[in-house]
Enzyme design. Structure first.
Site, short mmCIF file in Angstrom:
data_model
loop_
_atom_site.label_atom_id
_atom_site.label_comp_id
_atom_site.label_asym_id
_atom_site.label_seq_id
_atom_site.Cartn_x
_atom_site.Cartn_y
_atom_site.Cartn_z
CB SER A 10 -0.95 -0.03 1.20
OG SER A 10 -1.90 1.01 1.11
CB THR A 11 1.14 4.15 2.30
OG1 THR A 11 -0.27 4.28 2.41
CG2 THR A 11 1.79 5.52 2.30
CG HIS A 36 -4.05 -0.94 -0.85
ND1 HIS A 36 -3.78 -0.91 0.50
CD2 HIS A 36 -4.64 -2.14 -1.08
CE1 HIS A 36 -4.20 -2.03 1.06
NE2 HIS A 36 -4.71 -2.79 0.11
CG MET A 130 -2.29 3.63 7.27
SD MET A 130 -2.93 5.27 6.85
CE MET A 130 -1.48 6.04 6.15
CG ASP A 133 -5.89 -5.45 2.47
OD1 ASP A 133 -6.55 -6.49 2.70
OD2 ASP A 133 -5.68 -5.03 1.31
#
Length: 176
Positions: A10-11, A36, A130, A133
């Site tokens: 993600s991030t 993401h 973050m 997930d």
């Protein structure tokens, strides 16, 4: 059965994945990725990965793509990517359903499908991001004797996703 590598990020994942893919050899088992990323950016990101890697990278655009050695498959920004076993092959399936673990695409969806199709023959990598997930499904992979890795805190932009997987007891090795 055949091996599969699953990656969830993600991030901070875009830059981390670019760094990793520059180093990968071309003869790896198929790689499936949930990053993401908003729809409309995932296709260009797949192209960037492809041009900087010996691995052939593509955004998944249809069901039924047969996973091949030396190839990587990125979930589109608006669909869940899951893997199914068909005969001796693993194939892609895109699901346009609600968010899972607050995301679409969801790492939990991808990792659970990898576990259901490959089990202990999988390798799962939890990268910077973050939230949590992927934690539930990477723990299932770990419990099924898959090889599980997490990115270390020092190299993460946000240590949330790897940290949650480590706290859940789902990680065999931590790397940078």
């Amino acid at each position: 059965g055949k091996k599969i590598i699953g990656i969830g990020a993600s991030t901070g994942g875009v830059n981390s994945l670019l760094q990793i893919f520059k180093e990968l050899p071309a003869n790896l088992p198929p790689i499936v990725i949930t990053q993401h990323i908003p729809y409309g950016f995932s296709g260009s990101f797949a192209q960037r990965l492809n041009t900087s890697s010996a691995v052939n990278v593509q955004e998944v655009s249809a069901d039924g793509i047969i996973l091949q050695k030396g190839h990587a498959y990125l979930a589109p920004g608006n669909m869940h990517l899951v893997i199914e076993k068909k005969g001796n092959d693993y194939v892609t399936k895109l699901l346009d359903i609600t968010k899972v673990s607050r995301h679409k695409p969801s790492v939990d969806m991808l990792f659970r499908s990898v576990n259901n199709s490959t089990g202990g023959g999988a390798m799962a990598v939890m990268m910077t991001g973050m939230g949590d997930d992927g934690t539930i499904a990477i723990k299932e992979l770990y419990d099924n004797n898959a090889y599980t890795l997490a990115q270390n805190e020092e190299s993460c932009v946000v240590f949330g996703m790897p940290q949650q997987a480590i706290k859940a007891g789902a990680i065999k090795d931590i790397c940078h």
